[in-house]
Design an enzyme around this catalytic site. Structure first.
Site, PDB file in Angstrom:
ATOM      1  N   CYS A  73       0.805  -1.221   0.000  1.00 62.27           N
ATOM      2  CA  CYS A  73       0.000   0.000   0.000  1.00 62.27           C
ATOM      3  C   CYS A  73       0.837   1.270   0.000  1.00 62.27           C
ATOM      4  CB  CYS A  73      -0.933  -0.010   1.205  1.00 62.27           C
ATOM      5  SG  CYS A  73      -1.896  -1.531   1.313  1.00 62.27           S
ATOM      6  N   HIS A  84      -2.559   8.180   5.760  1.00 66.27           N
ATOM      7  CA  HIS A  84      -2.825   6.851   5.210  1.00 66.27           C
ATOM      8  C   HIS A  84      -4.219   6.416   5.659  1.00 66.27           C
ATOM      9  CE1 HIS A  84      -1.858   3.107   3.333  1.00 66.27           C
ATOM     10  NE2 HIS A  84      -1.926   2.410   4.460  1.00 66.27           N
ATOM     11  N   GLU A 112      -0.565   5.727  13.243  1.00 65.02           N
ATOM     12  CA  GLU A 112      -0.335   6.948  12.469  1.00 65.02           C
ATOM     13  C   GLU A 112      -0.620   8.187  13.303  1.00 65.02           C
ATOM     14  OE1 GLU A 112      -1.148   8.813   8.036  1.00 65.02           O
ATOM     15  OE2 GLU A 112      -2.467   7.213   8.768  1.00 65.02           O
ATOM     16  N   LYS A 164      -9.576   8.148   2.256  1.00 64.01           N
ATOM     17  CA  LYS A 164     -10.044   6.766   2.112  1.00 64.01           C
ATOM     18  C   LYS A 164     -11.465   6.591   2.618  1.00 64.01           C
ATOM     19  CE  LYS A 164      -5.595   4.312   2.126  1.00 64.01           C
ATOM     20  NZ  LYS A 164      -4.654   5.440   2.282  1.00 64.01           N
ATOM     21  N   HIS A 179      -9.837   1.897   0.288  1.00 69.74           N
ATOM     22  CA  HIS A 179      -8.393   1.655   0.242  1.00 69.74           C
ATOM     23  C   HIS A 179      -8.049   1.020  -1.095  1.00 69.74           C
ATOM     24  CE1 HIS A 179      -4.367   1.060   1.170  1.00 69.74           C
ATOM     25  NE2 HIS A 179      -4.433   0.289   2.240  1.00 69.74           N
ATOM     26  N   PHE A 195       1.655  -3.188   4.067  1.00 71.41           N
ATOM     27  CA  PHE A 195       1.981  -4.494   4.636  1.00 71.41           C
ATOM     28  C   PHE A 195       3.447  -4.810   4.367  1.00 71.41           C
ATOM     29  CE2 PHE A 195      -2.526  -6.604   4.496  1.00 71.41           C
ATOM     30  CZ  PHE A 195      -2.919  -5.807   5.554  1.00 71.41           C
TER      31      PHE A 195
END
Length: 390
Positions: free
Chosen positions: A148, A283, A294, A313, A318, A378
């Site tokens: 991502c 994010h 975050e 998002k 996502h 990830f």
């Protein structure tokens, strides 16, 4: 970043909330759709000269071709040597739709019926290759595949090609289309998806992400060349950074330590101080650990009175490897319009989360200033891109 300055002269975006910059922006500022965020009414034939090329391209490549065409159209006639013109498009998965379809063919009809175009359609570098061939760009045509964070990493890598004097123009961004049975089952069984199908970034009731698809492309250009040809400069790439959590395959490092370090490295690379940053496009996936980490990172770097923050998002879902690129487009538009898009889905603060200045309910007016786009993938891949006003 390097001695040469890098600017943005074109934008292209394909997203569930809109195709093209203006429709995309309108979508970001409106209530989101519910459930999966698929791109509707997308006709790839509009962006391919030959219908066969469209059929021989995975949907993720089709998105990249479309967004690249939009960015180049906005940028106008380029003057760069084609040998110094590159492509850098990231993806998290690549042509998984094609792969899964052809595995079905193999199992049902046998090996001889598998498409000879399987490999070139499924390979993660297919989008970069297709764009370079369409426009004759003979400089580096590369791919970043870091889950991502791929879109953000691709833009940072592309900007460095220009800053280091290897290229004068680079088509940069990310693309993804992963709505397949296996990927949906995989994310579902690892409990990454929201059980309610609602994206709630930073909300106390967040329970997972909602998957989207799409592509974001920035046309990056060396500043003096862009000025010499009379291009409209939309924004400037000030710098960026990449690092690794080295902690866990899916969970972020405790207290967002990897994200914190990445933000600090990006600011240093950009020669931007903490108090100059006016906006962070987070994010913000709507997963419990990511959003907490975050927020901890942002608070640790900027304190409680730090920059405005939002996660787009909540609207786009996502989009995996395309997320950072689509969000970079959102940042450039926020700079252009002096508005910050809100965080859809947020209503209740998390008492266990350190405070951040989250924009929600409606778009916020602001004075454009250096902004950060965060991406955390990830595998512990972190990427932070710093974008400044034109």
């Amino acid at each position: 970043m390097g001695s040469r300055k890098v600017v943005v002269t074109g934008l292209g975006v394909v997203a569930s909330c809109g195709i093209g910059s203006e429709d995309f922006w309108k979508g970001l500022c409106q209530p989101p759709a519910t459930g999966e965020r698929r791109v509707q009414n997308f006709d790839p034939s509009e962006y391919f000269d030959n219908p066969k090329d469209a059929r021989r391209s995975d949907r993720s490549t089709q998105f990249a071709i479309a967004a690249s065409q939009m960015a180049l159209s906005q940028a106008g006639e380029l003057t760069a040597d084609l040998d110094r013109s590159g492509v850098f498009i990231g993806t998290g998965i690549g042509g998984i739709e094609t792969l899964e379809e052809q595995i079905g063919v193999l199992l049902e009809k046998g090996a001889r019926r598998v498409s000879p175009f399987l490999v070139p359609m499924m390979m993660p570098n297919a989008a970069s290759a297709a764009v370079s061939m369409k426009y004759g760009f003979k400089g580096p045509a590369e791919n970043t595949c870091t889950a991502c964070a791929a879109g953000t990493h691709a833009i940072i890598n592309a900007a460095r090609l220009i800053a280091s004097d290897r290229c004068d123009v680079v088509i940069a961004g990310g693309t993804e289309s992963a709505f397949t049975g296996s990927s949906i089952a995989g994310f579902t069984n690892m409990t990454a998806f929201s059980s309610e199908g609602i994206s709630r970034p930073f909300d106390v009731d967040r329970d997972g992400f909602v998957m989207g698809e799409g592509a974001g492309i920035l046309l990056l250009e060396e500043k003096e060349m862009a000025l010499a040809r009379g291009a409209e400069i939309l924004a400037e790439i000030l710098g960026g950074a990449s690092n690794a959590d080295a902690h866990h395959i899916t969970a972020p490092a405790p207290e967002g330590s990897g994200a914190k370090k990445c933000i600090e490295l990006a600011l240093k690379d950009s020669n931007v101080s903490n108090d100059q940053v006016g906006y962070i496009n987070a994010h913000g996936t709507s997963t419990p650990l990511n959003d907490l980490g975050e927020a901890q990172a942002i608070n640790a770097v900027f304190g409680t009175s730090g920059p405005l923050v939002s996660s787009t998002k909540g609207v786009t879902g996502h989009t995996l490897g395309a997320a950072g690129a689509i969000e970079a487009v959102a940042v450039v538009l926020a700079l252009q319009k002096s508005l910050i898009p809100p965080t859809a889905g947020f209503s209740n603060p998390d008492p266990d989360m350190p405070p951040i200045n989250l924009v929600h309910e409606k778009a916020a007016e602001w004075t454009p200033s250096p902004s950060i786009s965060n991406s955390f993938g990830f595998g512990g891949h972190n990427g932070c891109l710093v974008i400044g006003p034109a």
